[in-house]
Design a protein around this motif. Sequence first.
Motif, mmCIF file in Angstrom:
data_model
loop_
_atom_site.group_PDB
_atom_site.id
_atom_site.type_symbol
_atom_site.label_atom_id
_atom_site.label_comp_id
_atom_site.label_asym_id
_atom_site.label_seq_id
_atom_site.Cartn_x
_atom_site.Cartn_y
_atom_site.Cartn_z
ATOM 1 N N UNK A 63 0.750 -1.225 -0.056
ATOM 2 C CA UNK A 63 0.093 -0.007 -0.008
ATOM 3 C C UNK A 63 0.803 1.249 -0.032
ATOM 4 N N UNK A 64 0.408 2.178 -0.944
ATOM 5 C CA UNK A 64 1.086 3.529 -0.780
ATOM 6 C C UNK A 64 -0.066 4.708 -0.499
ATOM 7 N N UNK A 65 0.339 5.529 0.467
ATOM 8 C CA UNK A 65 -0.629 6.527 0.800
ATOM 9 C C UNK A 65 -0.048 8.052 0.631
ATOM 10 N N UNK A 66 -0.451 8.608 -0.501
ATOM 11 C CA UNK A 66 -0.019 9.811 -1.042
ATOM 12 C C UNK A 66 -0.962 11.067 -0.510
ATOM 13 N N UNK A 141 -6.255 -3.652 7.867
ATOM 14 C CA UNK A 141 -5.317 -3.575 8.322
ATOM 15 C C UNK A 141 -4.778 -2.308 8.343
ATOM 16 N N UNK A 142 -5.692 -1.079 7.863
ATOM 17 C CA UNK A 142 -5.273 0.059 7.386
ATOM 18 C C UNK A 142 -6.516 1.055 7.457
ATOM 19 N N UNK A 143 -6.568 2.105 8.267
ATOM 20 C CA UNK A 143 -7.681 3.109 8.024
ATOM 21 C C UNK A 143 -6.882 4.558 7.951
ATOM 22 N N UNK A 144 -7.423 5.014 6.783
ATOM 23 C CA UNK A 144 -6.909 6.422 6.788
ATOM 24 C C UNK A 144 -7.851 7.601 6.766
ATOM 25 N N UNK A 145 -7.891 8.636 7.559
ATOM 26 C CA UNK A 145 -8.627 9.801 7.652
ATOM 27 C C UNK A 145 -7.940 10.769 6.893
ATOM 28 N N UNK A 146 -8.548 11.383 5.774
ATOM 29 C CA UNK A 146 -7.864 12.500 5.417
ATOM 30 C C UNK A 146 -8.563 13.888 5.753
ATOM 31 N N UNK A 147 -8.006 14.924 5.787
ATOM 32 C CA UNK A 147 -8.793 16.213 6.012
ATOM 33 C C UNK A 147 -7.933 17.092 4.930
ATOM 34 N N UNK A 148 -8.616 18.243 4.801
ATOM 35 C CA UNK A 148 -8.037 19.409 3.869
ATOM 36 C C UNK A 148 -6.989 20.186 4.218
ATOM 37 N N UNK A 157 -4.085 18.845 -1.738
ATOM 38 C CA UNK A 157 -3.110 18.619 -0.605
ATOM 39 C C UNK A 157 -4.115 18.010 0.383
ATOM 40 N N UNK A 158 -3.588 17.089 1.211
ATOM 41 C CA UNK A 158 -4.618 16.466 2.103
ATOM 42 C C UNK A 158 -3.434 16.274 3.476
ATOM 43 N N UNK A 159 -3.933 16.395 4.754
ATOM 44 C CA UNK A 159 -3.454 15.783 5.800
ATOM 45 C C UNK A 159 -3.773 14.307 6.486
ATOM 46 N N UNK A 160 -3.152 13.576 7.009
ATOM 47 C CA UNK A 160 -3.739 12.374 6.924
ATOM 48 C C UNK A 160 -3.414 11.729 8.437
ATOM 49 N N UNK A 161 -4.484 10.872 8.786
ATOM 50 C CA UNK A 161 -4.178 10.037 10.376
ATOM 51 C C UNK A 161 -4.281 8.608 9.689
ATOM 52 N N UNK A 162 -3.439 7.918 9.926
ATOM 53 C CA UNK A 162 -3.387 6.500 9.769
ATOM 54 C C UNK A 162 -3.585 5.601 10.864
ATOM 55 N N UNK A 163 -4.305 4.520 10.789
ATOM 56 C CA UNK A 163 -4.686 3.892 11.951
ATOM 57 C C UNK A 163 -4.001 2.341 11.408
#
Length: 252
Positions: A63-66, A141-148, A157-163
């Motif tokens: 997985x790659x999160x950009x 196994x991966x949760x991604x919460x993006x915010x502007x 552009x996003x800021x990210x929180x990963x679980x």
Amino acid sequence: MANSDPSALTLHVLGCGDAFGSGGRMNACFALAEAERVTLLDCGATALVAMRRWGIDPDRVERVVISHLHGDHFGGLVFLLREATLFRRPRPDLTILGPPSLEARLQAAMEAFFPGGWAAERQFGLHFVVLRPGEPARLPGLAVTPVKAFHTRGTEALALRLGIAGRSIGYTGDTEWVDALLEIGRDADLLIAEAWMPGDATPRHMAYGALRQHLAAMRPQRVLLTHLGEALLERRAEIAEPVAEDGMVMHL
């Protein structure tokens, strides 16, 4: 690289620099290594070189999160995909999560660097997951919460929180301060935060002073500063928080 403990998570800093090579640092790329897989957080243009240098097997990347569409954050996908396609080694499918225009921009970049490369037959599946502010994405196994975030025009552009692996990781990406970052970093096991310039305000990027003003409200367990520009690197002795270095390893 792999850990036999299935609950273990190790962060490998494969690149913590800006787009301009400040301090000789490689472009943004963080490898989150579990026993069974590797997840990349951003994949800047130098990512494949860094993986080879520090012993991260590209074929283990699933997985790659950009965070946004600047070459120092997603350009390495071109070379990762090209290498995996040409050498045809056994590898799992690859899932890439990122802003809405990522797939189109990646295709255009591939064709610019390797004409015909996008149409080349792959021996692995390639899947895209669109990240939109306020719409969490979940994979096994991966949760991604993006915010502007607030960066430059056209980067989405996003800021990210990963679980991941029972840990929470906040990542500002590139952005000037926005209040949505409070939720990205709040009580996180690790906050990876841009600190590009000294002072309290920098347009479209994070000023170190602006970040420090809000760290107490976010209360992350650990902080790692990244993307330092030349002006802040020259004042590194004044920085209180840990600063990322290419090749650094952290156990989370």
